[in-house]
Each structure stands twice: as structure tokens, then as C-alpha cells.
Design an enzyme around this catalytic site. Sequence first.
Site, PDB file in Angstrom:
ATOM      1  N   LYS A  35       0.844  -1.191   0.000  1.00  0.00           N
ATOM      2  CA  LYS A  35       0.000   0.000   0.000  1.00  0.00           C
ATOM      3  C   LYS A  35       0.882   1.244   0.000  1.00  0.00           C
ATOM      4  CE  LYS A  35      -3.263   2.502   3.029  1.00  0.00           C
ATOM      5  NZ  LYS A  35      -3.969   2.449   4.324  1.00  0.00           N
ATOM      6  N   ASP A  84      -2.840  10.414   3.753  1.00  0.00           N
ATOM      7  CA  ASP A  84      -4.243   9.994   3.840  1.00  0.00           C
ATOM      8  C   ASP A  84      -5.031  10.954   4.725  1.00  0.00           C
ATOM      9  OD1 ASP A  84      -6.620   8.656   3.740  1.00  0.00           O
ATOM     10  OD2 ASP A  84      -6.015   7.039   5.090  1.00  0.00           O
ATOM     11  N   LYS A 123     -10.696  12.356   8.120  1.00  0.00           N
ATOM     12  CA  LYS A 123     -10.212  11.916   9.424  1.00  0.00           C
ATOM     13  C   LYS A 123     -10.226  13.078  10.415  1.00  0.00           C
ATOM     14  CE  LYS A 123      -6.823   8.526   7.705  1.00  0.00           C
ATOM     15  NZ  LYS A 123      -7.337   7.324   8.364  1.00  0.00           N
ATOM     16  N   ASP A 180       1.376   6.298   5.885  1.00  0.00           N
ATOM     17  CA  ASP A 180       0.364   5.353   5.414  1.00  0.00           C
ATOM     18  C   ASP A 180       0.826   4.585   4.181  1.00  0.00           C
ATOM     19  OD1 ASP A 180      -2.076   4.151   5.930  1.00  0.00           O
ATOM     20  OD2 ASP A 180      -3.193   5.462   4.591  1.00  0.00           O
ATOM     21  N   ASP A 195     -12.364   6.783   3.284  1.00  0.00           N
ATOM     22  CA  ASP A 195     -11.206   6.537   4.140  1.00  0.00           C
ATOM     23  C   ASP A 195     -10.832   5.059   4.173  1.00  0.00           C
ATOM     24  OD1 ASP A 195      -9.133   7.264   5.811  1.00  0.00           O
ATOM     25  OD2 ASP A 195     -10.323   7.128   7.641  1.00  0.00           O
ATOM     26  N   GLU A 221      -9.544   3.495   1.662  1.00  0.00           N
ATOM     27  CA  GLU A 221      -8.991   3.670   0.315  1.00  0.00           C
ATOM     28  C   GLU A 221      -7.864   2.694  -0.001  1.00  0.00           C
ATOM     29  OE1 GLU A 221      -5.803   4.889   2.562  1.00  0.00           O
ATOM     30  OE2 GLU A 221      -7.901   5.419   2.889  1.00  0.00           O
ATOM     31  N   ARG A 264      -7.511  -0.464   0.442  1.00  0.00           N
ATOM     32  CA  ARG A 264      -7.976  -1.704  -0.197  1.00  0.00           C
ATOM     33  C   ARG A 264      -8.353  -1.484  -1.656  1.00  0.00           C
ATOM     34  NH1 ARG A 264     -12.540  -2.244   4.232  1.00  0.00           N
ATOM     35  NH2 ARG A 264     -10.834  -1.195   5.317  1.00  0.00           N
TER      36      ARG A 264
END
Length: 498
Positions: A264, A269, A276, A287, A346, A348, A350
Site C-alpha cells: 500500500k 491519507d 479523518k 500510510d 477513508d 482507500e 484496499r
Amino acid sequence: MPLSPYLLLPRASYGQGLSAVTPARADAEPASPDRAGATAAPATQDAQLLAVPFGADLAPEIDLPLPAAGLLAHYAATGAAGEVVEVPVANGDTVGRVLLYGVGDGSATDLRKAGAAVARRGKDKDAIRVVLPEGPVAAFVEGALLATYTFRVGVAKSTPTVIEFVGDGAETEAEVARGDVVARAVALARDLANMPSSVKTPAWLAERAAEQGVTAKVWDEEQLRSGKFGGILAVGQGSVSPPRLIQLSYEPEGATRHVVLVGKGITYDTGGLSLKRGDSMKFMKTDMAGGAVVIAVLGALASLGVRVRVTGLIAAAENSFSGMAQRPSDVITQYGGRTVEVLNTDAEGRLVMADALAYADAELDPDVMVDIATLTGAISIALGKDLGAVFASDDDLAAELAEAAESTGERIWRMPLIDDYTPALDSTVADLANIEAGSTYGAGSITAALFLREFTGKRPWAHLDIAGVGRSSADEGIFSKGATGYGVRLLLEWLSSR
């Protein structure tokens, strides 16, 4: 790399030149990489500290004020890993210091801890000379080097301590070299994850990946669009920094097995329109820690002589918010044609990883796939900050990863893939939803793993959720505040043993 440079000195001379006086190094040349990728250091005039394992014979030049056994008894020292007893010694008209250090049971885990403890005691010194223990020396070297890691944007605060490892023999030399390669791979992963996102765009990450000495291919936004990588594009469309898909290929001669690693690579993010909270957003430059791990692993494989073909895929995007950002309730088409209803922007990671996994299944024909990601906050609630999670579709693969985790100290816990939870991802308007749609299960890390499994083509696959272990809040042991590089050592050990 922001690790201490080091030397490997012959054991016969380790007690010579111990001094409490700071060596003059004005004429020393800067450290430079040698052929094996290790960092060589200029020789120091004297080491300010000498570290010797409990029970080792001291050089005749070293005159302790009391016999070593008496000193250890006085301090009630048990020899536990990481235990250090400091002793002053006379050295002409000056006073030097000897560190007697414990090695525990001599296992790789204990030697890694011992190496870190010794190196931390020498952090404010110009040089420290360390007599290597018996046993898995590579782990000791890893611990010592990783404990010296620092990250700073701009000029470094001070010259790093030179570590002078003392030991003899080709086997010791090879162990030291291996420990160095692994530690510097971890440091690279930490560097990439710690870099501020004002610098670390997806394009910047692709440039760093291309520097790792393996074949690199990068899809820009137009190529992603023509290739129909709908997940990566959807996540990245809200940012002024366009997304990238990065492919790194390591193909040693004679390899018969092919492993794909997927990381990833969310370079920042915000959560997108599902924004968030501020406190949660502060750490989101890391992230992309999973992508950093994949880059670092690919860069270290040749130095370790790994004989497996490995392809790394890093799905890189910045998840931001703007008038162009994807919205909750949007439906996107992933690589390969599956449609996904985005109920939470959020969730995202995946989405970008689903594209990479589907591409690997369709185009790369791997024998096994392993992905690694700071994927869910739920895994931190389940396992805390000291255990990574592994979800696996194959028992043998899960066992292999668990064995590598035990060997490297990067502990994992196998989590279940509960098929009964799969209906939680049903959507009324698409093939899947990206989060539980009105579900009562509340198993966010499990349903995230089940979502990823949908894109693996029923190949042997494992998913490492490192959201809890990917960051450290303390300077302790082998860790410094910030990114940990968790997963580099585990995956390198697993690949080396295949």
C-alpha cells in the site's frame, strides 16, 4: 543511510587504544559504500567505549578494578539480553570505560536486543568498539545498527557514532555483512515512510523505487487510465499529485518460483471526503509504510543472494479532498472489471491494492502473493502495537511467514478469514462494497482482508496488516520515533529461506 558507519576489526587487537579522550577526526574522510552495499567507515584513532559480552575473556591490556565475575556479582547482573554494566578502567593518565553486556540465551532475538542496548550506550560518543558475541551475529549487528537510526530533514545534528565490531573469520564477516544489508534495508523503509508528504508524492516515491537496482516500470495517470486501474485512479483523483503504479522486478538466474509482493502506497491519507480527525491525520505520512517495505525488500534481494523471482507492486496515491475527489456512494470499476460501491473514502488502501492484486493475478502468474499495508485501525484494537496480523488463504504459507516472524522478532498473529462475514461486503448497486454495509459484525480488519481476497484469483495469498506495528511512539531498543520498517526483516528472511 542514517545509520552508524562501522568497521570489522580483528579480535586480537580489541583492547588496544581504549580512551576517554574524543578522537580527533578532522581529517577523516566521509563514509562511502563498498562493493557489497555496506557502509565502510574511516578508522578511528581510539574507541571511547569498549563493549564485551558477559563471560568473554578480556584482552590482557584491559585492567579492570575487580575481576569481572566480582563486578557482575556486585551489580547483581544476571546476563539478561540488553543488560549493561559500565566499568571504569585506567588507560595511562586517562580513564576509559568498559561495557559488560548480557546476551540472554544467545538467540537471535536476545542478541538483537543486546546489540541495540550496547549501541544506544554509545550514541553520544565518537566511536564504540564492540566485541561480537557467539551465535547469530547478524542479529546482533542488525540490533546495533538499527538502534542508531535517526531521521532528520536537512543537516544532521551530529556526526554518527562509528561502531567498530571485533571478530574473526569468514563466517563472522559474512554474518556482519548480512546484518548490515538487512539493517540498511529497514532504514530505507523508515526513511521513505518518515519523509514529509510535502516531498513524498506518488511520483517522488516512484523515483526512489527506481533507484533500487532492479528493473522498474511505472504507470502514470494516463497509463493507469488506459490500463483501467479504476481503484488507484479513484483514490488519487482528489489530489493535485497524480497516482502511480510501480512495478519492481528481481529475476535471478535459475529461479523457478515467483512471488509477488504488493504494498500500500498512500503517500498521505486525509480520509478524503470521509475526513479523518486531526489527531488521526498527524501520522498519515506513514500510510505508505507497506509500499516502503516492498521497495526496501526488492532493493536488498541481490545482496542477500535470494534465489526466488520476486515482483514488487506499489500502488501509490494521495488520498485528499477537493471538488474532484471521489464521493461516498460512488461506484468504481477495479482492474479486471469488478465494481465497488465506495461507502467510505477513508477505506482507500484496499481500493488501490485490489487493482494491484488483480493485475498480478491476471498478468504476472505468481506462485504466491503477499500484500502488506497499514490497512485498518481495527487491527490495532485487536492486537495492539507489538503484533502484526497475518491473514492467509493457505496454511503452509501462513506457517512459513510465522516461522520467519519468529526468527526475526517481527511477531505476527494469524487472524481468521471468516467466510460467514463475506455478506457484509454485499452492495445493492455493485459487485462489492468497500466496507461493511450496515453490518453488525464490526470486524473491520477481517472484512478488509476478505475484500482483498476477492482480487487474488484463488492463488495462495497472505495479507499483512501492519497498522499497529508500522509506527513507534518511543525511542527504545531497535526503534526510533516514527516509522519502524516492520515487515522488511520478516519478508527478507522468508524469501531467503524459500
